[in-house]
Design a protein around this motif. Structure first.
Motif, PDB file in Angstrom:
ATOM      1  N   PHE A  48       0.776  -1.051   0.123  1.00 41.11           N
ATOM      2  CA  PHE A  48       0.063   0.079   0.037  1.00 41.11           C
ATOM      3  C   PHE A  48       0.903   1.212   0.037  1.00 41.11           C
ATOM      4  O   PHE A  48       0.496   2.223  -0.914  1.00 41.11           O
ATOM      5  CB  PHE A  48      -0.964  -0.004   1.081  1.00 41.11           C
ATOM      6  N   ALA A  49       1.891   1.287   0.920  1.00 45.37           N
ATOM      7  CA  ALA A  49       2.753   2.477   0.895  1.00 45.37           C
ATOM      8  C   ALA A  49       3.608   2.739  -0.400  1.00 45.37           C
ATOM      9  O   ALA A  49       3.630   3.739  -0.968  1.00 45.37           O
ATOM     10  CB  ALA A  49       3.898   2.135   1.962  1.00 45.37           C
ATOM     11  N   SER A  51       2.163   1.948  -3.293  1.00 48.09           N
ATOM     12  CA  SER A  51       1.338   2.452  -4.427  1.00 48.09           C
ATOM     13  C   SER A  51       0.997   3.966  -4.211  1.00 48.09           C
ATOM     14  O   SER A  51       0.859   4.561  -5.038  1.00 48.09           O
ATOM     15  CB  SER A  51       0.033   1.498  -4.189  1.00 48.09           C
ATOM     16  N   ARG A  52       0.929   4.242  -2.845  1.00 53.80           N
ATOM     17  CA  ARG A  52       0.526   5.738  -2.389  1.00 53.80           C
ATOM     18  C   ARG A  52       1.847   6.697  -2.930  1.00 53.80           C
ATOM     19  O   ARG A  52       1.591   7.480  -3.763  1.00 53.80           O
ATOM     20  CB  ARG A  52       0.235   5.791  -1.211  1.00 53.80           C
ATOM     21  N   MET A  53       3.121   6.151  -2.764  1.00 52.48           N
ATOM     22  CA  MET A  53       4.060   6.760  -2.973  1.00 52.48           C
ATOM     23  C   MET A  53       4.288   7.080  -4.533  1.00 52.48           C
ATOM     24  O   MET A  53       4.748   8.140  -4.971  1.00 52.48           O
ATOM     25  CB  MET A  53       5.574   6.143  -2.488  1.00 52.48           C
ATOM     26  N   ASP A  55       1.595   6.903  -6.788  1.00 52.25           N
ATOM     27  CA  ASP A  55       0.422   7.925  -7.189  1.00 52.25           C
ATOM     28  C   ASP A  55       1.061   9.209  -6.815  1.00 52.25           C
ATOM     29  O   ASP A  55       0.614  10.067  -7.608  1.00 52.25           O
ATOM     30  CB  ASP A  55      -0.502   7.467  -6.496  1.00 52.25           C
ATOM     31  N   ARG A  56       1.715   9.642  -5.805  1.00 43.56           N
ATOM     32  CA  ARG A  56       1.951  10.886  -5.212  1.00 43.56           C
ATOM     33  C   ARG A  56       3.056  11.364  -6.201  1.00 43.56           C
ATOM     34  O   ARG A  56       2.981  12.542  -6.578  1.00 43.56           O
ATOM     35  CB  ARG A  56       2.450  10.929  -4.017  1.00 43.56           C
ATOM     36  N   ARG A 165       5.643  -3.415  -5.778  1.00 37.31           N
ATOM     37  CA  ARG A 165       4.403  -3.900  -5.271  1.00 37.31           C
ATOM     38  C   ARG A 165       4.255  -5.383  -5.766  1.00 37.31           C
ATOM     39  O   ARG A 165       3.572  -6.123  -4.985  1.00 37.31           O
ATOM     40  CB  ARG A 165       3.265  -3.101  -6.318  1.00 37.31           C
ATOM     41  N   GLU A 244       1.430  11.637   8.720  1.00 33.66           N
ATOM     42  CA  GLU A 244       1.828  11.929   7.415  1.00 33.66           C
ATOM     43  C   GLU A 244       2.585  13.472   7.237  1.00 33.66           C
ATOM     44  O   GLU A 244       2.642  13.989   6.574  1.00 33.66           O
ATOM     45  CB  GLU A 244       0.560  12.176   6.719  1.00 33.66           C
ATOM     46  N   GLY A 252       4.501   8.378   6.228  1.00 39.42           N
ATOM     47  CA  GLY A 252       3.604   7.672   5.296  1.00 39.42           C
ATOM     48  C   GLY A 252       3.680   6.084   5.296  1.00 39.42           C
ATOM     49  O   GLY A 252       2.792   5.371   4.783  1.00 39.42           O
ATOM     50  N   GLN A 256      -3.824   3.541   5.760  1.00 38.61           N
ATOM     51  CA  GLN A 256      -4.592   4.876   5.735  1.00 38.61           C
ATOM     52  C   GLN A 256      -6.067   4.298   5.427  1.00 38.61           C
ATOM     53  O   GLN A 256      -6.221   3.620   4.403  1.00 38.61           O
ATOM     54  CB  GLN A 256      -3.974   5.903   4.950  1.00 38.61           C
ATOM     55  N   GLU A 259      -7.705   1.099   4.052  1.00 41.91           N
ATOM     56  CA  GLU A 259      -6.637   0.025   3.941  1.00 41.91           C
ATOM     57  C   GLU A 259      -6.814  -0.696   5.518  1.00 41.91           C
ATOM     58  O   GLU A 259      -6.206  -1.880   5.465  1.00 41.91           O
ATOM     59  CB  GLU A 259      -5.330   0.793   3.916  1.00 41.91           C
TER      60      GLU A 259
END
Length: 290
Positions: A48-49, A51-53, A55-56, A165, A244, A252, A256, A259
């Motif tokens: 998950f972390a 994927s968020r990174m 995307d950001r 991932r 965050e 991060g 979140q 999740e």
């Protein structure tokens, strides 16, 4: 020695009652399930972390385009951008901003006014922006200017995030496989140590399905308990990590929003894997005991 008469004996209504309540195999199952649950939580966190990174990073890089122009050509570049459709909010970087950008490589005390360092101009591309057309105009009117839409960096970030991932999902698969293998060994150990109990059950008419259900149920209950404890422990550890805040270390690296709900699936998945692993081990062992 007085032997029991099978004709006067009957099977317990609760199959769970025929399985010895104690034993190293049972406690080993609790420990294995708990340890694997902790590892599964951190594997999910990694997935998950990442994927968020990704995307950001992708969002940050796709929002702006950077134009690098030779020193002294900033005014001309701004004029060209003002005449280009789809270009919004063109902002040349100040000396302080460029000094901060180059500080990790060239140091803090960088005399920009004494060095012919290219100037950077950031702007937000609109729907009508034509990058190829702007490049052609820059080649004709402002040689040496470089237009960077960050696509190369975006692709690299996405590619690396996909690999990490994939490693996360691979780790979850290995955890599930190890759990199944270890539970199978523990179940077989418990069955071997209960050969006499199984023999007596056979004398009073117990079928293989009855014995299998009894052992599977006991192991599933132990696995659910261990996995639940491991998941709660890992969740508490994650909750203690920084939030965050950009200034916080490891910012991060925590679950979140929705999740957190995925943690519910870890004990459930552990119970399902334990059920099928125990059934398989019990059926194989009963065939060998005949």
């Amino acid at each position: 020695m007085i032997r029991p008469d099978p004709s006067t004996m009957r099977l317990p209504d609760d199959p769970d009652a025929v399985v010895p309540p104690t034993g190293i195999a049972m406690w080993l199952t609790v420990f294995i399930a708990g340890a694997m649950a902790v590892l599964a939580v951190f594997a999910l966190l990694l997935t998950f972390a990442t994927s968020r990174m990704a995307d950001r990073w992708t969002a940050d890089l796709s929002d702006t385009v950077t134009l690098r122009v030779p020193d002294g050509a900033t005014a001309m570049a701004l004029e060209i951008l003002s005449q280009t459709p789809g270009v919004d909010r063109a902002n040349p970087m100040t000396d302080a901003e460029q000094a901060d950008l180059l500080a990790p490589w060239l140091g803090q005390r960088l005399p920009l006014d004494q060095l012919p360092i290219p100037r950077l101009i950031d702007f937000v591309p609109g729907p009508a922006f034509d990058g190829d057309g702007l490049r052609l105009r820059l080649q004709a009117e402002l040689p040496g200017a470089v237009l960077d839409d960050h696509s190369r960096w975006r692709q690299a970030a996405v590619s690396n995030a996909e690999r990490v991932r994939l490693l996360g999902w691979l780790a979850l698969g290995l955890i599930a496989a190890c759990l199944a293998a270890l539970v199978t060994l523990a179940a077989r150990t418990a069955l071997v140590s209960s050969v006499r109990v199984i023999s007596v059950l056979k004398l009073v008419g117990a079928r293989d399905g009855y014995v299998v259900r009894a052992f599977a149920r006991r192991f599933v209950i132990r696995a659910l308990a261990g996995a639940s404890l491991g998941t709660v422990l890992a969740a508490l550890l994650l909750a203690a990590l920084p939030g965050e805040s950009p200034d916080a270390p490891l910012a991060g690296l925590r679950l979140q929003g929705l999740e957190w709900l995925t943690l519910i699936g870890i004990p459930i998945t552990t119970g399902v894997i334990t059920f099928f692993a125990t059934r398989h081990a019990a059926r194989r062992a009963l065939i060998e005991f005949r």
